[in-house]
Write an enzyme that holds these catalytic residues in place. Sequence first.
Site, short mmCIF file in Angstrom:
data_model
loop_
_atom_site.label_atom_id
_atom_site.label_comp_id
_atom_site.label_asym_id
_atom_site.label_seq_id
_atom_site.Cartn_x
_atom_site.Cartn_y
_atom_site.Cartn_z
N ASP A 11 0.88 -1.17 0.00
CA ASP A 11 0.00 0.00 0.00
C ASP A 11 0.92 1.22 0.00
O ASP A 11 1.63 1.44 0.98
CB ASP A 11 -0.87 -0.06 1.26
CG ASP A 11 -1.73 1.19 1.43
OD1 ASP A 11 -1.55 2.15 0.66
OD2 ASP A 11 -2.58 1.19 2.34
N TYR A 232 1.04 -0.07 14.88
CA TYR A 232 0.00 -0.35 13.90
C TYR A 232 0.19 0.53 12.67
O TYR A 232 0.26 1.74 12.77
CB TYR A 232 -1.40 -0.11 14.48
CG TYR A 232 -2.47 -0.39 13.47
CD1 TYR A 232 -2.79 -1.70 13.13
CD2 TYR A 232 -3.09 0.64 12.77
CE1 TYR A 232 -3.71 -1.97 12.15
CE2 TYR A 232 -4.03 0.38 11.80
CZ TYR A 232 -4.34 -0.93 11.49
OH TYR A 232 -5.25 -1.19 10.51
N LYS A 235 -3.55 -3.07 7.97
CA LYS A 235 -3.61 -4.53 7.97
C LYS A 235 -2.68 -5.08 6.91
O LYS A 235 -2.19 -4.35 6.05
CB LYS A 235 -5.06 -4.98 7.75
CG LYS A 235 -5.77 -5.33 9.06
CD LYS A 235 -5.16 -6.56 9.73
CE LYS A 235 -5.81 -6.79 11.10
NZ LYS A 235 -5.02 -7.68 11.95
#
Length: 368
Positions: A11, A232, A235
């Site tokens: 991404d 984080y 995902k």
Amino acid sequence: MKVTLSVIKADVGGLVGHHVVPVELEEVAWGVLEEHKDELLFDFDVTHVGDDLVLIMTHDRGEDNEEVHRVAWDVFKEAAELAKEMGLYGAGQDLLKEAFSGNVRGMGPGVAEMSFEERPSEPVIVFAADKTEAGAWNLPLFRIFADPFNTAGLIIDPHLHNGFRFEVWDLIEHKKVFMNTPEEMYDLLALIGSPGRFAVKRVFPKPGHVIDENEPVAVASTERLYEEAGRYVGKDDPVMVVRAQHGLPAVGEVMEPFAFPHLVAGWMRGSHWGPLMPVSVKDAKPTRFDGPPRVIALGYQIKNGMLIGPEDMFDDPSFDRAREIANAVADYMRRHGPFEPHRVSFHDLEYTTMPKVLEKLRDRFEPL
Ligand code: F6R
Ligand code: MG
Ligand code: MG
């Protein structure tokens, strides 16, 4: 001839939040990969699922090859640059390191690679999912290679009748185990039924199969971004490659598990369980509550290392019902709001948001 199929994704920026890879970034990928066609790569294709840019490359350099990985890294770097210029969201999100160091593993991108002796006709399906994690492939991989209620060939075709061998990774303790089906089916399910911890990495034929027992017939990416980054980031949005036919599950047996939109972890903020909706590439744009999680499937025939295709495998009315069910399940799950089991478990948030909340309240907790 021996061929390596490398599927590498990252991404590097989304158009309108974490929605979709704009065509401009895919054009960057086409441009860079085109420069390496013939000399390094036999062939390549570029696609996306949601905000993940997916590179599909064939070559004869084997897995973890420095040059191939460097080209993928260059694509992502250049696309991330453009994403920054365009002000795209999360530009360079998955590129965790500044400089390339021989291999993209551990640097953010997800990798599914396999080398094999190309059969006279070599059908492969490349799957890519957005807003979920590697363990999302556990259920379909089990059904494809070990469940006779899914794969008729396990009963009917003598080549499949012996079963397959699963390589399972423990994603927390960083170790792996090989398990045979059907003999060890229950033990296998005991592990892979916990997809946040155990993920199927590869599937192999057993000795005596027409395909060499050391040649994978399926491989999945198992990178865990938050572990690699220590925080984080997003995902893992995994990819997977499955070979099909002629002693392996038929293409239709490979597709069949996705007629059931099973629940996977991911969706909004990587913190919610939701149905995995099978979609065509044109619908691979998670919108509602940043989801629901999507999966695309591109089918190719590989011939002399060239990719013949793709066929957009979920662009098929026979998956309309799965999409309807996914929408109904999405409604049902959403109504739980911040409650488990829509929100992932306390344990799964322990590494992300929970520490901050607990820290804030630390001094206010009283003994019972
Ligand atoms: C899930 C995902 C999104 C984001 C969410 C918040 O994998 O990418 O659901 O987590 O849109 O994003 P930020 O924190 O970037 O505003
Ligand atoms: Mg994103
Ligand atoms: Mg994504």
